[in-house]
Every structure is written in structure tokens, then in C-alpha cells.
Design a protein around this motif. Structure first.
Motif, PDB file in Angstrom:
ATOM      1  N   VAL A   1      20.195  31.522  15.800  1.00 45.25           N
ATOM      2  CA  VAL A   1      19.737  32.228  16.996  1.00 45.25           C
ATOM      3  C   VAL A   1      18.561  33.143  16.661  1.00 45.25           C
ATOM      4  CG1 VAL A   1      20.393  33.964  18.711  1.00 45.25           C
ATOM      5  CG2 VAL A   1      21.960  32.092  18.175  1.00 45.25           C
TER       6      VAL A   1
ATOM      7  N   GLU B   1      19.861  34.886  27.607  1.00 47.01           N
ATOM      8  CA  GLU B   1      20.793  33.846  27.145  1.00 47.01           C
ATOM      9  C   GLU B   1      21.970  34.508  26.440  1.00 47.01           C
ATOM     10  OE1 GLU B   1      21.020  29.678  24.592  1.00 47.01           O
ATOM     11  OE2 GLU B   1      19.256  30.984  24.374  1.00 47.01           O
TER      12      GLU B   1
ATOM     13  N   VAL C   1      25.090  33.667  24.021  1.00 40.31           N
ATOM     14  CA  VAL C   1      25.494  32.627  23.063  1.00 40.31           C
ATOM     15  C   VAL C   1      26.827  33.017  22.448  1.00 40.31           C
ATOM     16  CG1 VAL C   1      24.875  31.345  20.983  1.00 40.31           C
ATOM     17  CG2 VAL C   1      23.073  32.114  22.559  1.00 40.31           C
ATOM     18  N   ASP C   2      27.771  32.089  22.464  1.00 39.21           N
ATOM     19  CA  ASP C   2      29.078  32.310  21.846  1.00 39.21           C
ATOM     20  C   ASP C   2      29.349  31.187  20.850  1.00 39.21           C
ATOM     21  OD1 ASP C   2      30.845  34.483  22.115  1.00 39.21           O
ATOM     22  OD2 ASP C   2      32.404  33.195  22.908  1.00 39.21           O
TER      23      ASP C   2
ATOM     24  N   ARG D   1      21.248  31.877  30.886  1.00 42.65           N
ATOM     25  CA  ARG D   1      21.849  30.740  30.191  1.00 42.65           C
ATOM     26  C   ARG D   1      23.079  31.211  29.434  1.00 42.65           C
ATOM     27  NH1 ARG D   1      17.635  27.276  26.776  1.00 42.65           N
ATOM     28  NH2 ARG D   1      17.034  29.348  26.011  1.00 42.65           N
TER      29      ARG D   1
ATOM     30  N   THR E   1      25.645  29.774  26.661  1.00 39.71           N
ATOM     31  CA  THR E   1      25.696  28.663  25.709  1.00 39.71           C
ATOM     32  C   THR E   1      26.900  28.787  24.791  1.00 39.71           C
ATOM     33  OG1 THR E   1      23.274  28.546  25.711  1.00 39.71           O
ATOM     34  CG2 THR E   1      24.417  27.433  23.910  1.00 39.71           C
TER      35      THR E   1
ATOM     36  N   ILE F   1      28.406  27.078  21.359  1.00 39.26           N
ATOM     37  CA  ILE F   1      27.955  26.272  20.220  1.00 39.26           C
ATOM     38  C   ILE F   1      29.160  25.904  19.372  1.00 39.26           C
ATOM     39  CG2 ILE F   1      26.521  26.235  18.154  1.00 39.26           C
ATOM     40  CD1 ILE F   1      24.550  28.014  19.493  1.00 39.26           C
TER      41      ILE F   1
ATOM     42  N   GLU G   1      23.709  17.938  23.370  1.00 36.87           N
ATOM     43  CA  GLU G   1      23.781  19.080  24.276  1.00 36.87           C
ATOM     44  C   GLU G   1      24.043  18.581  25.683  1.00 36.87           C
ATOM     45  OE1 GLU G   1      20.619  22.289  26.091  1.00 36.87           O
ATOM     46  OE2 GLU G   1      20.529  21.860  23.926  1.00 36.87           O
TER      47      GLU G   1
ATOM     48  N   LYS H   1      26.795  22.952  23.247  1.00 41.20           N
ATOM     49  CA  LYS H   1      25.851  22.438  22.269  1.00 41.20           C
ATOM     50  C   LYS H   1      26.546  22.167  20.946  1.00 41.20           C
ATOM     51  CE  LYS H   1      21.385  23.739  20.230  1.00 41.20           C
ATOM     52  NZ  LYS H   1      20.334  24.798  20.186  1.00 41.20           N
TER      53      LYS H   1
END
Length: 483
Positions: free
Chosen positions: A338, A387, A389-390, A437, A439, A441, A459, A476
Motif C-alpha cells: 500500500v 481508499e 484497505v483491510d 473504495r 478493498t 486483500i 480482482e 483482491k
């Protein structure tokens, strides 16, 4: 009075028969058994523990009354490796199972009777050792492994790759060399010109009687680093180079570490290599020429190599006890990805583990204080939106690729829904940004990732309109390891 020879023979024969008779009473379970090494996979199938090696001196079959003693003696080791004990009853009696969790590593297992090490267990990562090594290389070995204050694990020295020990050792040696500061060292030297304090007693008894009047024995202080310590560092680096070189051609992580060793050796080429003694490591090396933490960790790492405590590729079969948290390792790896992407796109990253993404929840019921905040793993601010992200160390993407949604186990479906709900809750805290966003992952093996990339399936996303805003939900897949 002398005993007749025949009587002596009969007495000796009687003693022999008595010894044999006593030996006949010894139960076969008392015969020493080799120490067993069990194997498992993180979050994989339970590992069944055979009681025989751990209650070898007991006549009764099964665990009997010794189950609690076994669990008590090994509780610290089991907790360190996140192994959950399960007692299962069946037709054959009680069976003990150890359920692996989110940690990989190796621990010893003690006997329930004697308390001595009678075996061990190694938990391997589900995405393979190579992937873990590549992730550790990418994160700078700062996220593991953790070495435990436990006895050596029998048979584990050749079960895991050599970089499991070499990587942390090199990191500690690098820190040691970076923190090495010159200090004043007292030297005794015979010189043609005086320096410091002339040792007149030595001069009168050695130089004068031999006509070497211009040779002056001097004692002076000089600014220098600890040469003994640097000699030990060079010996350690050369030893690691040899061990890693034996597998370097087949292991990209080992090749990477060999390159680091070559660079570190440039700092100590001016001193000869010398294997340090254990007493030197504990008492004599280092002095006050560096920070205490660097000294302590560096000497400890050198000691592992001196003692030949193998961790894969070692010269002994037993290895150190260690553990590594795989979910935390995965989170650190995703963080590196990231940050790299944000640097290329002009984004600003906030990280949950640093306390930068905490969103407090104001419950009207004080009983819900345990759920007092949300903490997304990463929040990336860009000019075009935000965004969330986790990072999820789960095999859900692999499961979903191999099966249709309807074919997934109910437990897996529920877990994936929980992940989606969680990241959407995080997205709801993103503020007034129009474009958001969210996301998730997930890790996959390198081979599967390449297949997914080839068919443009690495993705998947869905768009959720929320008033004037738009949330793009993404799942993703990322390879566990860079190459």
C-alpha cells in the motif's frame, strides 16, 4: 574363610539370574523412545498427540490421569504457537488433538511424567516457506520470527529453511554495526617516539640491558572500535555465508541474504575472523561502545550461531523454539504494498497498527465499551477520493476461485460476509469524499496468482451508490511473496 570356587560360580550364577529376573519385570513402556517431531499446517487439520512418548513409564494405555499434567507442563509452549488443545472421546478412549491457529513455528513438548523434553511440533505456513521468506525480506525481517525462552526442539533443525535463523541474525548484526561507536581503548606499544605514559620500569629492565635505548614502551588511550567484537561479527557472517551457500542456488531468499552478507562483510574486512567463546559473549565483548539494546541483541544472535542451534540447514538436528504470527506478517506485507502504491500515485497513508485510523464509537449503553472503536488496517487519501484497505490472512479468495459461491461451506460464506460488512462499516467513516473504495486483500499462492492474472480474475469489484456518493467494493488477490 575362603569360599570354594564352585560356590563362587553358583553365587555368580544366582546373581545373574536375579538380575535377569528383575529385568523381566520391567515394562516395555519403560524402554527409552526416540523423541518424535510432529508436523502441522497453520489453520489446518488438528494434530493428534500419541501419548506413548509422553507417558512412557506408565503401564496403562492411553492418557489416563496424565492428560492434565501434559497440558499443564506444555501450556506456555502451546500458547506461544497458538495451538488449541481439544479432548475428543471415542470408542478407543480419550484422544488429544492440537488445533493450529494463525502462527507458524516450532516448540518442544515435555513428558507428563518427567517434565523432560520428549518431542516437538513444527507448524508450517499454508502458503509455503518460500512465500514467508519473501514476505520477511520485503518487510525487513522486523515482523518476525520471535524466539522463545524454551528448550531446543528435537529434530527441528533441518525441517525449515536456513533463513529462518539467518535473517534475524543478519538484522541484529546490521543494527549492531550501525550502532557501533568508537570508544577509548588502552594500548601498550613499544615506540620510537614517546606517546602517553612511558613505562619506565619496563624500559629499565628490558630496553636498557639490551641496548635498545630508543625503544620506548608506552601506554596510551586511542579512539577505536572493539576489535574482538568485530572479529566475532566477521566469523558469524562467514559462517552464515557457508550455511546459506549450500542451498542458495535453490532458494531465492537465501540468495538475497547472501547478498546482504557480502555487504556487511565490507565493514569488518580489516580484522581477522575469530570464533568467540561463550564467556566472551557474556562478559568481555562490546563494553560501552554501543547502545545496550544493540549489544544485547547482537551478542545473543552471535551466540545462536556459536552454539550451532540449527534452524534449517544447521549442523545439528535440534533447533531453537520460535513462532511467527502469520496474520500480522501478512498485514505488514500489505502495508509495504500500500505504501509503495501510494508513493507512486501521490497518496497519503494512515496505518491502523500505529493508531492513525481509530474511529471511536459513542455507545449509549456503557456495557458496549469493548466495541468502543473501529480500526481499519489502512486508509489512503488521494486527490480523487479515499481508499479503505483491510488485509485478511484467509484462504477465501482461493476457495471462491475453486468453487462457486453455493458450493462453499456455510462457515466460509459467513466469514466472507463478515469481512464485507466490516470493510463497508469502515467505508462509512470515510467522511465526505465522493469516491470511496473499500478493498479486501487476500493471500494466494504464487502459481494461482499468475493464473488469475492471466485470466484477469485477480480482482473483482462491485459498485454501491450511497446518496450522492459511490462506494467501490473490491476483493483482491495478492501473491504471498514477491517472486
Amino acid at each position: 574363610m575362603a569360599v570354594p570356587r564352585a560356590t563362587k560360580r553358583r553365587t555368580a550364577g544366582y546373581r545373574t539370574r536375579a538380575v535377569r529376573a528383575r529385568g523381566a519385570d520391567v515394562h516395555l513402556g519403560q524402554t527409552p523412545e526416540s523423541r518424535v517431531l510432529l508436523h502441522g499446517v497453520d489453520c489446518g487439520a488438528p494434530v493428534v498427540i500419541d501419548p506413548a512418548p509422553y507417558i512412557a513409564a506408565v503401564r496403562e494405555p492411553g492418557w489416563g490421569v496424565y492428560l492434565d499434567a501434559f497440558l499443564s507442563r506444555n501450556r506456555a509452549a502451546l500458547n506461544a504457537l497458538n495451538l488449541e488443545s481439544r479432548i475428543v472421546s471415542g470408542r478407543d478412549g480419550v484422544r488429544l488433538e492440537l488445533q493450529p491457529g494463525l502462527r507458524a513455528g516450532a516448540i518442544p513438548l515435555r513428558s507428563a511424567v518427567t517434565g523432560q523434553v520428549a518431542g516437538g511440533i513444527v507448524i508450517s505456513p499454508r502458503f509455503g516457506w518460500t512465500g514467508v521468506g519473501q514476505v520477511l525480506s520485503a518487510t525487513g525481517w522486523g515482523s518476525g520470527p520471535e524466539f522463545l525462552s524454551l528448550p531446543l526442539v528435537p529434530g527441528s533443525g533441518r525441517e525449515v529453511p536456513p533463513w529462518v535463523l539467518a535473517g534475524p541474525v543478519l538484522r541484529r548484526i546490521k543494527d549492531l554495526l550501525e550502532n557501533l561507536r568508537p570508544g577509548y581503548i588502552e594500548r601498550d606499544e613499544v615506540r620510537n617516539h614517546p606517546r602517553g605514559q612511558i613505562q619506565w620500569h619496563t624500559y629499565l629492565h628490558r630496553q636498557m640491558p639490551t641496548g635498545r635505548w630508543h625503544h620506548l614502551p608506552c601506554r596510551f588511550s586511542e579512539l577505536d572500535t572493539d576489535s574482538k567484537l568485530r572479529q566475532a561479527v566477521r566469523w558469524t557472517l562467514e559462517r552464515l555465508h557457508t550455511d546459506l551457500g549450500s542451498v542458495g542456488g535453490r532458494d531465492p531468499v537465501a540468495l538475497s541474504l547472501i547478498g546482504q552478507i557480502v555487504l556487511l562483510l565490507e565493514h569488518v574486512l580489516d580484522v581477522p575472523a575469530r570464533r568467540p567463546l561463550r564467556g566472551e559473549l557474556e562478559h568481555n565483548l562490546g563494553g560501552d561502545s554501543m547502545t545496550s539494546l544493540a549489544l544485547r541483541e547482537g551478542l545473543r544472535a552471535i551466540g545462536w550461531i556459536v552454539d550451532e542451534r540449527g534452524l534449517g540447514g544447521g549442523r545439528t538436528s535440534d533447533g531453537l523454539a520460535w513462532a511467527i504470527s502469520l496474520d500480522q506478517l501478512w498485514e505488514r506485507y500489505v502495508e509495504s504494498l500500500v505504501r509503495g502504491e501510494a508513493a507512486r500515485t501521490g497518496g497519503r497513508v494512515r496505518v491502523g497498527r500505529l493508531g492513525e485510523t481509530v474511529v471511536p464509537l459513542a455507545w449509549n449503553d456503557p456495557g458496549h465499551k469493548a466495541l468502543g472503536h473501529l480500526v481499519p488496517d489502512f486508509v489512503v487519501h488521494r486527490h480523487d477520493g479515499i481508499e479503505i484497505v483491510d488485509a485478511k490472512y484467509k484462504s477465501h479468495f482461493t476457495d471462491l476461485d475453486a468453487n462457486r459461491w453455493s458450493a462453499l461451506a456455510e462457515e466460509t460464506q459467513a466469514s466472507m460476509r463478515a469481512d464485507l460488512h466490516q470493510v463497508l462499516a469502515y467505508a462509512a467513516t470515510a467522511g465526505s469524499a465522493d469516491q470511496i473504495r473499500a478493498t479486501l486483500i487476500y493471500p494466494v499462492r504464487r502459481g494461482l496468482y499468475e493464473d488469475l492474472q492471466q485470466y484477469d480474475r485477480a480482482e473483482t469489484q462491485a459498485v454501491i451508490p450511497v446518496g450522492h456518493r459511490q462506494i467501490t467494493l473490491r476483493m483482491k488477490a495478492v501473491a504471498f511473496g514477491a517472486y
